[in-house]
Design a protein around this motif. Structure first.
Motif, mmCIF file in Angstrom:
data_model
loop_
_atom_site.group_PDB
_atom_site.id
_atom_site.type_symbol
_atom_site.label_atom_id
_atom_site.label_comp_id
_atom_site.label_asym_id
_atom_site.label_seq_id
_atom_site.Cartn_x
_atom_site.Cartn_y
_atom_site.Cartn_z
ATOM 1 N N ASP A 19 -2.306 -0.206 8.087
ATOM 2 C CA ASP A 19 -1.585 -0.242 6.816
ATOM 3 C C ASP A 19 -2.355 0.507 5.745
ATOM 4 O OD1 ASP A 19 0.571 -1.794 7.694
ATOM 5 O OD2 ASP A 19 -0.556 -3.648 7.408
ATOM 6 N N SER A 20 -1.625 1.100 4.807
ATOM 7 C CA SER A 20 -2.287 1.859 3.741
ATOM 8 C C SER A 20 -1.477 1.804 2.459
ATOM 9 C CB SER A 20 -2.468 3.320 4.157
ATOM 10 O OG SER A 20 -1.217 3.963 4.238
ATOM 11 N N ASN A 21 -2.145 2.116 1.348
ATOM 12 C CA ASN A 21 -1.455 2.248 0.073
ATOM 13 C C ASN A 21 -2.255 3.166 -0.839
ATOM 14 O OD1 ASN A 21 -3.299 0.468 -1.689
ATOM 15 N ND2 ASN A 21 -2.797 -0.865 0.033
ATOM 16 N N SER A 22 -1.579 3.734 -1.819
ATOM 17 C CA SER A 22 -2.227 4.689 -2.715
ATOM 18 C C SER A 22 -3.120 3.977 -3.716
ATOM 19 C CB SER A 22 -1.176 5.526 -3.437
ATOM 20 O OG SER A 22 -0.232 4.694 -4.089
ATOM 21 N N ILE A 23 -4.206 4.650 -4.092
ATOM 22 C CA ILE A 23 -5.143 4.149 -5.089
ATOM 23 C C ILE A 23 -5.469 5.296 -6.052
ATOM 24 C CG2 ILE A 23 -6.161 2.339 -3.654
ATOM 25 C CD1 ILE A 23 -8.406 4.270 -2.949
ATOM 26 N N ASN A 24 -6.056 4.990 -7.187
ATOM 27 C CA ASN A 24 -6.391 6.022 -8.169
ATOM 28 C C ASN A 24 -7.864 5.959 -8.540
ATOM 29 O OD1 ASN A 24 -3.844 7.459 -8.783
ATOM 30 N ND2 ASN A 24 -3.142 5.412 -9.345
ATOM 31 N N THR A 25 -8.714 5.924 -7.519
ATOM 32 C CA THR A 25 -10.155 5.857 -7.743
ATOM 33 C C THR A 25 -10.781 7.238 -7.897
ATOM 34 O OG1 THR A 25 -10.519 5.831 -5.343
ATOM 35 C CG2 THR A 25 -10.363 3.694 -6.458
ATOM 36 N N GLN A 26 -10.013 8.298 -7.625
ATOM 37 C CA GLN A 26 -10.525 9.655 -7.706
ATOM 38 C C GLN A 26 -9.699 10.451 -8.717
ATOM 39 O OE1 GLN A 26 -13.160 10.786 -5.775
ATOM 40 N NE2 GLN A 26 -13.388 8.716 -4.959
ATOM 41 N N PRO A 27 -10.353 11.369 -9.470
ATOM 42 C CA PRO A 27 -9.583 12.202 -10.399
ATOM 43 C C PRO A 27 -8.685 13.162 -9.626
ATOM 44 C CG PRO A 27 -11.867 12.954 -10.269
ATOM 45 C CD PRO A 27 -11.800 11.660 -9.524
ATOM 46 N N PRO A 28 -7.521 13.495 -10.173
ATOM 47 C CA PRO A 28 -6.611 14.407 -9.472
ATOM 48 C C PRO A 28 -7.163 15.827 -9.421
ATOM 49 C CG PRO A 28 -5.768 13.887 -11.653
ATOM 50 C CD PRO A 28 -6.951 13.003 -11.434
ATOM 51 N N ARG A 29 -6.785 16.557 -8.392
ATOM 52 C CA ARG A 29 -7.155 17.959 -8.256
ATOM 53 C C ARG A 29 -6.207 18.834 -9.078
ATOM 54 N NH1 ARG A 29 -9.571 18.702 -2.954
ATOM 55 N NH2 ARG A 29 -11.426 17.357 -2.938
ATOM 56 N N ALA A 30 -6.750 19.928 -9.626
ATOM 57 C CA ALA A 30 -5.933 20.824 -10.445
ATOM 58 C C ALA A 30 -4.858 21.535 -9.628
ATOM 59 C CB ALA A 30 -6.831 21.855 -11.129
#
Length: 225
Positions: free
Chosen positions: A132-143
């Protein structure tokens, strides 16, 4: 070899992961049945975007399937429209991990990026493996890409006897940015169909079938599905 010597890469619609929601049969509609792959679409509560459930069978050990999914370097050879998978973190103690997935979107849309955390478990009775997986926002987005705001998912590997395994892949995700829901829903068949076809082409390779993970137990000759 440790179970997470290489991080597992999860797949779902547009991002390399699959949705953990199991849709009721009455809410699903069979949209494709071709070359050993069956795909259903279903309405996800409170979302204009459909989910999918795709099922196929392969001859493989359970460790072989885990080894293929763990092979991040070769993910783009079989996971449809995947440009790259970057391992970020792992925890061997509780079998958890996180990866960054870059997905090639067709012109005129920008590529998509998802950072996904996941966890693997095996039922001790049925030996069914679930990731199982889900999205997280621990990393800054790439340009280079648009960050996908939501990805949730699962792979299920269920041994059914005689060395065969039933694979269930379900998926639902929000690709972010401005893409009409109708356009996203059109890809419900394309993504899982091509991904499962790619998996079936590679799974017989010795580098996967000769793999062994201590935490993954294989069915014995007398063990039923």
């Amino acid at each position: 070899m440790l179970l997470f010597a290489r991080l597992l890469v999860l797949v779902s619609l547009f991002s390399g992961a699959a949705f953990a929601y199991d849709p009721p049969a009455e809410d699903s509609r069979l949209v494709l049945d071709r070359q050993g792959v069956r795909i259903w679409s279903y309405q996800v509560p409170n979302s204009p975007l459909y989910g999918f459930k795709a099922v196929s069978t392969v001859k493989s050990s359970l460790s072989g399937l885990v080894a293929l999914i763990a092979d991040t370097e070769n993910a783009r050879k079989w996971i449809y429209r995947t440009k790259s998978v970057e391992p970020l973190e792992r925890n061997d103690a509780d079998l958890s991990f996180s990866v960054r997935v870059i997905t090639d979107f067709p012109w005129p849309f920008r590529d998509r990026e998802a950072v996904v955390s996941g966890h693997i478990v095996q039922d001790p009775q049925t030996l069914k493996v679930r990731i199982d997986s889900n999205s997280i926002n621990t990393q800054p987005p790439r340009a280079c890409c648009v960050r996908m705001p939501m990805v949730e998912g699962s792979w299920i590997f269920r041994p059914i006897g005689n060395g065969m395994v039933e694979i269930t892949m379900t998926g639902h995700a929000d690709p972010g940015g401005y893409i009409p829901a109708s356009a996203v829903n059109l890809l419900i068949q394309e993504y899982p169909y091509n991904t499962l076809k790619g998996l079936r082409k590679l799974i017989g390779d010795d580098r996967y079938q000769k793999s062994h993970f201590p935490n993954i137990h294989e069915p014995t000759a007398t063990h039923g599905p």
